[in-house]
Design an enzyme around this catalytic site. Structure first.
Site, short mmCIF file in Angstrom:
data_model
loop_
_atom_site.label_atom_id
_atom_site.label_comp_id
_atom_site.label_asym_id
_atom_site.label_seq_id
_atom_site.Cartn_x
_atom_site.Cartn_y
_atom_site.Cartn_z
N TYR A 93 0.82 -1.22 0.00
CA TYR A 93 0.00 0.00 0.00
C TYR A 93 0.86 1.28 0.00
O TYR A 93 0.72 2.11 -0.91
CB TYR A 93 -1.00 -0.02 1.17
N LYS A 132 1.22 4.07 -3.06
CA LYS A 132 0.90 5.50 -2.90
C LYS A 132 2.13 6.35 -3.26
O LYS A 132 2.00 7.41 -3.87
CB LYS A 132 0.45 5.80 -1.46
N1 LIG Z 1 -8.52 6.72 5.32
C1 LIG Z 1 -7.36 7.27 5.64
O1 LIG Z 1 -7.00 7.37 6.81
C2 LIG Z 1 -6.48 7.82 4.55
C3 LIG Z 1 -5.31 8.48 4.95
C4 LIG Z 1 -4.47 8.99 3.97
C5 LIG Z 1 -4.81 8.87 2.63
N2 LIG Z 1 -5.94 8.22 2.27
C6 LIG Z 1 -6.24 8.13 0.83
O2 LIG Z 1 -7.49 8.75 0.63
C7 LIG Z 1 -8.15 8.12 -0.47
C8 LIG Z 1 -9.54 7.73 -0.04
O3 LIG Z 1 -9.45 6.83 1.03
P1 LIG Z 1 -10.70 6.37 1.88
O4 LIG Z 1 -10.24 6.14 3.25
O5 LIG Z 1 -11.82 7.27 1.62
O6 LIG Z 1 -10.96 4.94 1.22
P2 LIG Z 1 -12.32 4.29 0.74
O7 LIG Z 1 -12.03 2.87 0.47
O8 LIG Z 1 -13.43 4.61 1.66
O9 LIG Z 1 -12.59 5.06 -0.62
C9 LIG Z 1 -11.95 4.73 -1.83
C10 LIG Z 1 -12.99 4.78 -2.93
O10 LIG Z 1 -12.31 4.43 -4.14
C11 LIG Z 1 -13.15 3.55 -4.84
N3 LIG Z 1 -12.37 2.67 -5.70
C12 LIG Z 1 -11.57 1.66 -5.32
N4 LIG Z 1 -11.08 1.04 -6.39
C13 LIG Z 1 -11.56 1.69 -7.47
C14 LIG Z 1 -11.42 1.52 -8.87
N5 LIG Z 1 -10.68 0.52 -9.37
N6 LIG Z 1 -12.06 2.37 -9.69
C15 LIG Z 1 -12.84 3.35 -9.19
N7 LIG Z 1 -13.03 3.56 -7.88
C16 LIG Z 1 -12.39 2.73 -7.03
C17 LIG Z 1 -13.88 2.74 -3.78
O11 LIG Z 1 -15.07 2.15 -4.31
C18 LIG Z 1 -14.12 3.77 -2.73
O12 LIG Z 1 -15.38 4.38 -2.88
C19 LIG Z 1 -7.29 6.95 -0.89
O13 LIG Z 1 -6.56 7.31 -2.03
C20 LIG Z 1 -6.36 6.74 0.29
O14 LIG Z 1 -5.14 6.21 -0.11
C21 LIG Z 1 -6.80 7.70 3.20
C1 LIG Z 2 -2.01 -2.71 17.44
C2 LIG Z 2 -3.50 -2.66 17.32
C3 LIG Z 2 -4.11 -2.79 18.66
C4 LIG Z 2 -3.97 -1.35 16.70
C5 LIG Z 2 -3.96 -1.43 15.20
C6 LIG Z 2 -4.34 -0.08 14.66
C7 LIG Z 2 -4.24 -0.05 13.14
C8 LIG Z 2 -5.40 -0.85 12.56
C9 LIG Z 2 -4.22 1.39 12.67
C10 LIG Z 2 -3.05 2.16 13.30
C11 LIG Z 2 -2.65 3.25 12.31
C12 LIG Z 2 -3.68 3.17 11.21
C13 LIG Z 2 -3.32 3.73 9.85
C14 LIG Z 2 -2.96 5.21 9.92
O1 LIG Z 2 -3.91 5.93 10.67
C15 LIG Z 2 -2.82 5.84 8.62
C16 LIG Z 2 -3.26 5.27 7.46
C17 LIG Z 2 -2.95 5.96 6.21
C18 LIG Z 2 -3.91 5.79 5.12
O2 LIG Z 2 -3.32 6.11 3.90
C19 LIG Z 2 -4.67 4.50 5.10
C20 LIG Z 2 -5.13 4.06 6.45
C21 LIG Z 2 -4.00 3.98 7.43
C22 LIG Z 2 -3.05 2.91 6.92
C23 LIG Z 2 -4.48 3.56 8.86
C24 LIG Z 2 -5.00 2.10 8.86
C25 LIG Z 2 -5.25 1.54 10.26
C26 LIG Z 2 -4.03 1.67 11.15
C27 LIG Z 2 -2.88 0.81 10.61
#
Ligand SMILES: NC(=O)c1ccc[n+]([C@@H]2O[C@H](COP(=O)([O-])OP(=O)(O)OC[C@H]3O[C@@H](n4cnc5c(N)ncnc54)[C@H](O)[C@@H]3O)[C@@H](O)[C@H]2O)c1
Ligand SMILES: CC(C)CCC[C@@H](C)[C@H]1CC[C@H]2[C@@H]3[C@H](O)C=C4C[C@@H](O)CC[C@]4(C)[C@H]3CC[C@]12C
Length: 414
Positions: A204, A208
């Protein structure tokens, strides 16, 4: 003005390959009614902006956790919007309610890995906000699929912009492009220029990092018509707020354990968190300002930040789960780290053994453990300096909204 970049650029190597402003107050409490009420009771200057409704935006992944907030924020805060295209593999039923507003909302079911589908959606759009991605740190999907969606999907978006003449591309990157790295080195309240060894193995963060690099390198490419493409990347830390699936998982786990969660991570390990509404607001502002500040913002990266407090992952979650009746047991981790690591490794083995029968994807694995157990927090004002960003939601409001949402989840589960 000198270019910023450097330190935590996140352009470090993936040691394994692909396999391995104009600030406006929020229309508080109106939900989707904001744009309607603004039409009925125009604010000063609104008549002008209503006439200037001319822009077409495309949000990929617009039905995801962040994507939905970006979509709603655009409808509330972008007066220049004429058409909003929402492109996602899975379209949500909530899109229907948006179609009755003054902005034309076009839902497009499509796959970012399919270049022709992306090109058709991008054609004629002024701005693309590319949030679609596969967020998987639990081993649910293969590394190849993660790479295909996150890297090839992003390449398709860039090429579609170039081929169809779309000039502005905002990419949702991640803090994980920088770290935590495989050495588990702390990144303590760092900024976009803080030196850090951005070296990853997990599919992942690798995907990214590669995708972000593609987006930044595409800045300045000539699009159809001869004008330059302007791109930038936003790097949220761990996003929380309404719709956060992992928060929901922790909440249900706590209920199953009799209203308790057991501390696994020392309280001193800080994990960066940012409210989803503020992340969405940053996307809207960047999209708006890219045209006017192309020379400054083009090719830049920005961490997403707000005033959420610095805490450990678990203590931060308790800000919401506590008021919903859960308790975090222990002032120190209840299990020694070596035992957690052993359990995490056991989970990997179980996942592999069970794969032919079922998908076993628990929250704990060596990667998530390392993430939760390594300090990674940001402290920066780059977004304020470059495009006038101020968080739209205070910490108190972000907290209240999130608690209300968890309580609603609880209500709906009963
Ligand atoms: N959630 C976090 O903490 C977090 C932190 C940093 C960055 N991000 C980034 O933010 C973005 C959104 O993350 P999120 O948490 O909302 O995830 P999410 O899974 O809720 O949303 C992702 C969306 O992308 C769509 N998708 C996946 N594959 C696809 C494809 N092949 N074609 C079209 N659509 C597709 C999914 O259906 C979904 O609606 C991602 O790029 C993720 O890497 C998320
Ligand atoms: C050790 C266990 C008890 C706790 C596990 C927590 C774990 C599931 C959490 C910890 C940190 C979280 C990630 C972090 O907040 C940032 C991101 C970046 C984003 O791009 C995607 C989601 C992610 C990876 C979170 C996922 C859940 C994590 C790993």
């Amino acid at each position: 003005m000198g270019r910023e970049g450097g330190g935590a650029s996140g352009r470090g190597p993936c040691v394994a390959g692909p396999g391995a402003c104009r600030r406006q107050p929020p229309v508080a409490g109106l939900g989707g009614l904001g744009p309607w009420l603004q039409c009925l009771f125009p604010q000063p200057g609104m008549a002008d902006s209503a006439q200037a409704q001319k822009l077409v935006y495309l949000v990929t992944g617009g039905c995801g956790f962040l994507g939905e907030h970006v979509v709603r924020m655009l409808l509330q805060q972008e007066p220049q919007l004429r058409e909003l295209r929402i492109f996602d593999l899975h379209l949500g039923p909530w899109l229907e309610e948006l179609k009755t507003g003054p902005v034309q909302v076009t839902a497009i079911q499509g796959d970012v890995t399919q270049a022709h589908e992306v090109a058709a959606a991008v054609a004629g759009a002024h701005v693309v906000i590319h949030t679609a991605g596969l967020v998987d740190v639990f081993g649910k999907t293969s590394p190849e699929t993660i790479h295909e969606v996150n890297v090839q999907g992003t390449r398709n978006v860039i090429e579609a912009c170039v081929q169809t003449g779309t000039r502005f591309l905002v990419y949702t990157s991640s803090m994980e492009v920088v770290g935590p790295n495989i050495k588990g080195q702390p990144f303590y309240r760092g900024n976009e220029n803080t030196p850090y060894e951005a070296v990853h193995r997990h599919p992942y963060p690798c995907s990214k990092a590669l995708a972000e690099q593609l987006v930044l390198e595409a800045n300045g490419r000539k699009v159809l018509g001869g004008l330059p493409l302007v791109t930038c990347a936003l790097r949220p830390t761990g996003i929380y707020g309404e719709g956060h699936q992992i928060m929901r998982d922790f909440y249900h786990q706590g209920l199953r354990l009799g209203g308790r969660l057991f501390r696994a991570i020392p309280a001193s390990v800080e994990h960066g968190r940012v409210y989803v509404g503020n992340v969405a607001w940053m996307h809207v502002l960047v999209a708006r300002e890219l045209e006017h500040r192309a020379a400054l913002m083009g090719g830049q990266v920005y961490f997403c930040y707000d005033n959420s407090p610095y805490k450990s992952y678990e203590d931060f979650n308790m800000e919401f789960l506590g008021p919903c009746g859960l308790r975090l047991v222990g002032t120190r981790p209840l299990l020694p780290y070596w035992l957690l690591l052993f359990l995490a490794a056991l989970n990997v083995l179980l996942q592999w053994l069970l794969r032919p029968l079922l998908l076993y994807a628990p929250l704990l694995n060596p990667y998530t453990l390392a993430m939760a157990n390594t300090t990674f927090t940001v402290s920066t004002d780059k977004a304020r300096r470059h495009f006038g960003y101020e968080p739209l939601f205070s910490w108190e409001e972000s907290r209240t909204r999130t608690i209300r949402w968890v309580q609603a989840v609880e209500g709906s589960a009963q």
